[in-house]
Design a protein around this motif. Sequence first.
Motif, PDB file in Angstrom:
ATOM      1  N   LYS A  50       0.820  -1.211   0.000  1.00 18.89           N
ATOM      2  CA  LYS A  50       0.000   0.000   0.000  1.00 18.89           C
ATOM      3  C   LYS A  50       0.857   1.265   0.000  1.00 18.89           C
ATOM      4  CE  LYS A  50      -3.929  -2.179   2.158  1.00 18.89           C
ATOM      5  NZ  LYS A  50      -4.805  -2.245   3.320  1.00 18.89           N
ATOM      6  N   ASN A  51       2.113   1.143   0.364  1.00 27.62           N
ATOM      7  CA  ASN A  51       3.008   2.294   0.349  1.00 27.62           C
ATOM      8  C   ASN A  51       3.366   2.656  -1.082  1.00 27.62           C
ATOM      9  OD1 ASN A  51       3.208   2.443   3.161  1.00 27.62           O
ATOM     10  ND2 ASN A  51       4.904   0.992   3.210  1.00 27.62           N
ATOM     11  N   GLU A  52       3.770   3.907  -1.275  1.00 24.04           N
ATOM     12  CA  GLU A  52       4.302   4.283  -2.573  1.00 24.04           C
ATOM     13  C   GLU A  52       5.574   3.472  -2.820  1.00 24.04           C
ATOM     14  OE1 GLU A  52       4.794   8.479  -3.063  1.00 24.04           O
ATOM     15  OE2 GLU A  52       2.649   8.848  -2.874  1.00 24.04           O
TER      16      GLU A  52
ATOM     17  N   GLY B 102      11.013  -0.428  -0.582  1.00 21.03           N
ATOM     18  CA  GLY B 102      12.333  -1.051  -0.584  1.00 21.03           C
ATOM     19  C   GLY B 102      12.980  -1.025  -1.954  1.00 21.03           C
ATOM     20  N   ARG B 103      14.122  -1.641  -1.999  1.00 23.56           N
ATOM     21  CA  ARG B 103      14.933  -1.662  -3.217  1.00 23.56           C
ATOM     22  C   ARG B 103      14.247  -2.448  -4.326  1.00 23.56           C
ATOM     23  NH1 ARG B 103      19.223  -3.497  -4.302  1.00 23.56           N
ATOM     24  NH2 ARG B 103      20.404  -1.709  -4.980  1.00 23.56           N
TER      25      ARG B 103
ATOM     26  N   HIS C 243      11.745   3.669  -8.904  1.00 25.54           N
ATOM     27  CA  HIS C 243      10.554   3.854  -8.072  1.00 25.54           C
ATOM     28  C   HIS C 243       9.546   4.784  -8.747  1.00 25.54           C
ATOM     29  CE1 HIS C 243      13.117   2.730  -4.372  1.00 25.54           C
ATOM     30  NE2 HIS C 243      12.370   1.700  -4.708  1.00 25.54           N
ATOM     31  N   ALA C 244      10.014   5.892  -9.295  1.00 28.28           N
ATOM     32  CA  ALA C 244       9.100   6.860  -9.928  1.00 28.28           C
ATOM     33  C   ALA C 244       8.425   6.257 -11.157  1.00 28.28           C
ATOM     34  CB  ALA C 244       9.854   8.138 -10.300  1.00 28.28           C
ATOM     35  N   LEU C 245       9.169   5.529 -11.960  1.00 21.72           N
ATOM     36  CA  LEU C 245       8.571   4.905 -13.140  1.00 21.72           C
ATOM     37  C   LEU C 245       7.513   3.883 -12.741  1.00 21.72           C
ATOM     38  CD1 LEU C 245      11.796   4.459 -15.255  1.00 21.72           C
ATOM     39  CD2 LEU C 245       9.797   5.827 -15.930  1.00 21.72           C
TER      40      LEU C 245
ATOM     41  N   ARG D 201       3.304   3.908 -13.385  1.00 20.20           N
ATOM     42  CA  ARG D 201       2.520   2.811 -13.963  1.00 20.20           C
ATOM     43  C   ARG D 201       1.357   2.436 -13.047  1.00 20.20           C
ATOM     44  NH1 ARG D 201       5.443  -2.728 -14.438  1.00 20.20           N
ATOM     45  NH2 ARG D 201       4.759  -2.838 -12.294  1.00 20.20           N
ATOM     46  N   GLU D 202       1.670   2.279 -11.769  1.00 18.39           N
ATOM     47  CA  GLU D 202       0.643   1.873 -10.807  1.00 18.39           C
ATOM     48  C   GLU D 202      -0.467   2.916 -10.693  1.00 18.39           C
ATOM     49  OE1 GLU D 202       1.169   1.528  -6.227  1.00 18.39           O
ATOM     50  OE2 GLU D 202       1.638  -0.434  -7.118  1.00 18.39           O
ATOM     51  N   GLU D 203      -0.087   4.192 -10.617  1.00 20.57           N
ATOM     52  CA  GLU D 203      -1.088   5.254 -10.480  1.00 20.57           C
ATOM     53  C   GLU D 203      -1.938   5.376 -11.733  1.00 20.57           C
ATOM     54  OE1 GLU D 203       1.045   8.782  -9.306  1.00 20.57           O
ATOM     55  OE2 GLU D 203       1.308   8.033  -7.262  1.00 20.57           O
TER      56      GLU D 203
END
Length: 174
Positions: free
Chosen positions: A6-8, A13-14, A27-29, A33-35
């Motif tokens: 549930k966390n961004e 984690g890595r 992480h940003a990419l 995708r998820e958003e």
Amino acid sequence: MSKNEKNEYWLRGRIEGVSDMLQPAAHALLQSREEAEAYLEGFPAKLFWERPAGRASVAFHLQHITGVTNRLVTYAKGRQLDEEQLKFLDNEGIPDVDLSLSTLLEDLENSIDSAVMYLKSLQEEDLTRKVGIGRKRIGSTLIGTLFHAAEHSQRHVGQMLVTISVVKAKMGDW
């Protein structure tokens, strides 16, 4: 879903195989995708090409994130765009009622997954390598190019969310 999921992405984690210096880009990419998938749940296909106040459509943002990510990874690899990429660029934002949400999201997912796989192939000593962007080969660095791909995807997901909200309000929550 576990609490961790549930966390961004940056709090999960890595990303295995991605150098520490490129973790923020990965992480940003992946967050983009998820958003995009979450924001578009239940969004009607008939509204993909709506351009409220003349702004970019939801479909454009999906195409653009896909295309820019792909193009910037191509430049990061030291290559120029091929004919297929140039055609994709020319068609970004041109309404195509045959494009489904699942196709747009699948293209986005493939582009981001490919970018993350590329991040996994890099070593930290590669990151300051010079990269030529575009036909003019405007100078950047590998790390600058990859971070731009990541932040650019985040920016367009945010713009897409605003477009979704405006279209939703205009159409009475569809």
